[in-house]
Scaffold this motif. Structure first.
Motif, PDB file in Angstrom:
ATOM      1  N   LEU A 206       0.819  -1.213   0.000  1.00 49.90           N
ATOM      2  CA  LEU A 206       0.000   0.000   0.000  1.00 49.90           C
ATOM      3  C   LEU A 206       0.851   1.261   0.000  1.00 49.90           C
ATOM      4  O   LEU A 206       0.514   2.249  -0.665  1.00 49.90           O
ATOM      5  CB  LEU A 206      -0.953   0.002   1.194  1.00 49.90           C
ATOM      6  CG  LEU A 206      -1.993  -1.111   1.218  1.00 49.90           C
ATOM      7  CD1 LEU A 206      -2.867  -0.986   2.463  1.00 49.90           C
ATOM      8  CD2 LEU A 206      -2.843  -1.107  -0.036  1.00 49.90           C
ATOM      9  N   GLY A 207       1.965   1.245   0.709  1.00 48.89           N
ATOM     10  CA  GLY A 207       2.849   2.407   0.732  1.00 48.89           C
ATOM     11  C   GLY A 207       3.354   2.758  -0.661  1.00 48.89           C
ATOM     12  O   GLY A 207       3.442   3.940  -1.018  1.00 48.89           O
ATOM     13  N   ASN A 208       3.665   1.750  -1.459  1.00 55.04           N
ATOM     14  CA  ASN A 208       4.140   2.006  -2.820  1.00 55.04           C
ATOM     15  C   ASN A 208       3.048   2.632  -3.684  1.00 55.04           C
ATOM     16  O   ASN A 208       3.330   3.506  -4.504  1.00 55.04           O
ATOM     17  CB  ASN A 208       4.651   0.716  -3.464  1.00 55.04           C
ATOM     18  CG  ASN A 208       5.935   0.241  -2.828  1.00 55.04           C
ATOM     19  OD1 ASN A 208       6.663   1.015  -2.222  1.00 55.04           O
ATOM     20  ND2 ASN A 208       6.220  -1.036  -2.951  1.00 55.04           N
ATOM     21  N   ILE A 209       1.816   2.181  -3.495  1.00 51.20           N
ATOM     22  CA  ILE A 209       0.701   2.756  -4.254  1.00 51.20           C
ATOM     23  C   ILE A 209       0.522   4.224  -3.884  1.00 51.20           C
ATOM     24  O   ILE A 209       0.396   5.090  -4.755  1.00 51.20           O
ATOM     25  CB  ILE A 209      -0.611   1.985  -3.994  1.00 51.20           C
ATOM     26  CG1 ILE A 209      -0.501   0.546  -4.476  1.00 51.20           C
ATOM     27  CG2 ILE A 209      -1.789   2.693  -4.663  1.00 51.20           C
ATOM     28  CD1 ILE A 209      -1.631  -0.347  -3.995  1.00 51.20           C
ATOM     29  N   VAL A 210       0.536   4.505  -2.591  1.00 50.34           N
ATOM     30  CA  VAL A 210       0.344   5.885  -2.139  1.00 50.34           C
ATOM     31  C   VAL A 210       1.492   6.772  -2.622  1.00 50.34           C
ATOM     32  O   VAL A 210       1.263   7.880  -3.113  1.00 50.34           O
ATOM     33  CB  VAL A 210       0.180   5.948  -0.605  1.00 50.34           C
ATOM     34  CG1 VAL A 210       0.223   7.389  -0.101  1.00 50.34           C
ATOM     35  CG2 VAL A 210      -1.128   5.274  -0.194  1.00 50.34           C
ATOM     36  N   ARG A 211       2.724   6.303  -2.528  1.00 53.31           N
ATOM     37  CA  ARG A 211       3.861   7.089  -3.029  1.00 53.31           C
ATOM     38  C   ARG A 211       3.693   7.402  -4.515  1.00 53.31           C
ATOM     39  O   ARG A 211       3.945   8.524  -4.952  1.00 53.31           O
ATOM     40  CB  ARG A 211       5.170   6.340  -2.820  1.00 53.31           C
ATOM     41  CG  ARG A 211       5.706   6.380  -1.425  1.00 53.31           C
ATOM     42  CD  ARG A 211       7.059   5.643  -1.326  1.00 53.31           C
ATOM     43  NE  ARG A 211       7.421   5.428   0.045  1.00 53.31           N
ATOM     44  CZ  ARG A 211       7.033   4.382   0.778  1.00 53.31           C
ATOM     45  NH1 ARG A 211       6.284   3.411   0.252  1.00 53.31           N
ATOM     46  NH2 ARG A 211       7.396   4.280   2.033  1.00 53.31           N
ATOM     47  N   LEU A 212       3.285   6.397  -5.281  1.00 47.59           N
ATOM     48  CA  LEU A 212       3.101   6.573  -6.721  1.00 47.59           C
ATOM     49  C   LEU A 212       2.013   7.599  -7.018  1.00 47.59           C
ATOM     50  O   LEU A 212       2.220   8.531  -7.786  1.00 47.59           O
ATOM     51  CB  LEU A 212       2.749   5.232  -7.376  1.00 47.59           C
ATOM     52  CG  LEU A 212       2.322   5.294  -8.837  1.00 47.59           C
ATOM     53  CD1 LEU A 212       3.504   5.668  -9.727  1.00 47.59           C
ATOM     54  CD2 LEU A 212       1.721   3.964  -9.268  1.00 47.59           C
ATOM     55  N   LEU A 213       0.850   7.413  -6.426  1.00 43.82           N
ATOM     56  CA  LEU A 213      -0.291   8.260  -6.756  1.00 43.82           C
ATOM     57  C   LEU A 213      -0.201   9.652  -6.129  1.00 43.82           C
ATOM     58  O   LEU A 213      -0.817  10.591  -6.628  1.00 43.82           O
ATOM     59  CB  LEU A 213      -1.596   7.559  -6.372  1.00 43.82           C
ATOM     60  CG  LEU A 213      -1.863   6.244  -7.118  1.00 43.82           C
ATOM     61  CD1 LEU A 213      -3.152   5.601  -6.630  1.00 43.82           C
ATOM     62  CD2 LEU A 213      -1.893   6.448  -8.623  1.00 43.82           C
ATOM     63  N   GLU A 214       0.576   9.794  -5.067  1.00 43.19           N
ATOM     64  CA  GLU A 214       0.752  11.098  -4.426  1.00 43.19           C
ATOM     65  C   GLU A 214       2.007  11.824  -4.935  1.00 43.19           C
ATOM     66  O   GLU A 214       2.311  12.918  -4.453  1.00 43.19           O
ATOM     67  CB  GLU A 214       0.841  10.942  -2.907  1.00 43.19           C
ATOM     68  CG  GLU A 214      -0.465  10.594  -2.232  1.00 43.19           C
ATOM     69  CD  GLU A 214      -1.470  11.738  -2.223  1.00 43.19           C
ATOM     70  OE1 GLU A 214      -1.140  12.867  -1.807  1.00 43.19           O
ATOM     71  OE2 GLU A 214      -2.617  11.492  -2.655  1.00 43.19           O
TER      72      GLU A 214
END
Length: 141
Positions: A75-83
């Motif tokens: 989930l952290g990777n998704i948030v980093r990508l999208l943010e």
């Protein structure tokens, strides 16, 4: 910390996709299911595809599927990508922003630490852990 709608919508779409990993989801179907802008969701799916999180196919039977198992997607990777490009506060911008307390601020380091802790916590969870329950499909008699 507040996430952008871009990230919120992306997470919702991925959670739904993780519920049926073998099914290809059209952007239109996901947008309808979550009452989202199809245009906005198309941009999100493009970002996820470029990062290798989803794979897309055009044409009949096309749509988006997870590019790898949900238990491998943090989930952290998704948030980093999208943010990406959305700093938590103005002074986190590459340019330094327009902060007027630069040089004497004691808050910036604490905010960086809090942001890192937030992402580290999300890194401990996978998409599989937050997948939505599979939707019930109507069975024709």
């Amino acid at each position: 910390m507040r996430l952008t709608s871009f990230t919120d919508f992306g997470l919702r779409a991925l959670m739904r996709m993780a519920s049926e990993p073998d099914r290809a989801f059209s952007t239109a179907d996901l947008a309808d299911e979550f009452a989202l802008s199809r245009h906005h969701l198309t941009k999100i799916m493009s970002t996820l595809a470029q990062a290798g999180i989803v794979a897309t196919r055009r044409g009949s039977g096309g749509g988006a599927i997870l590019a790898k198992p949900a238990h491998e997607i943090r989930l952290g990777n998704i948030v980093r990508l999208l943010e990406a490009g959305q700093p938590l506060v103005d002074c986190f911008q590459v340019s330094g922003g327009t902060c007027t307390v630069t040089g004497c601020c004691r808050l910036k380091s604490r905010l960086r630490s809090a942001e890192a802790a937030f992402l580290a916590d999300l890194d401990r969870s996978t998409l599989a852990e937050v997948a939505l329950p599979p939707m019930e499909r109507a069975v024709s008699a």
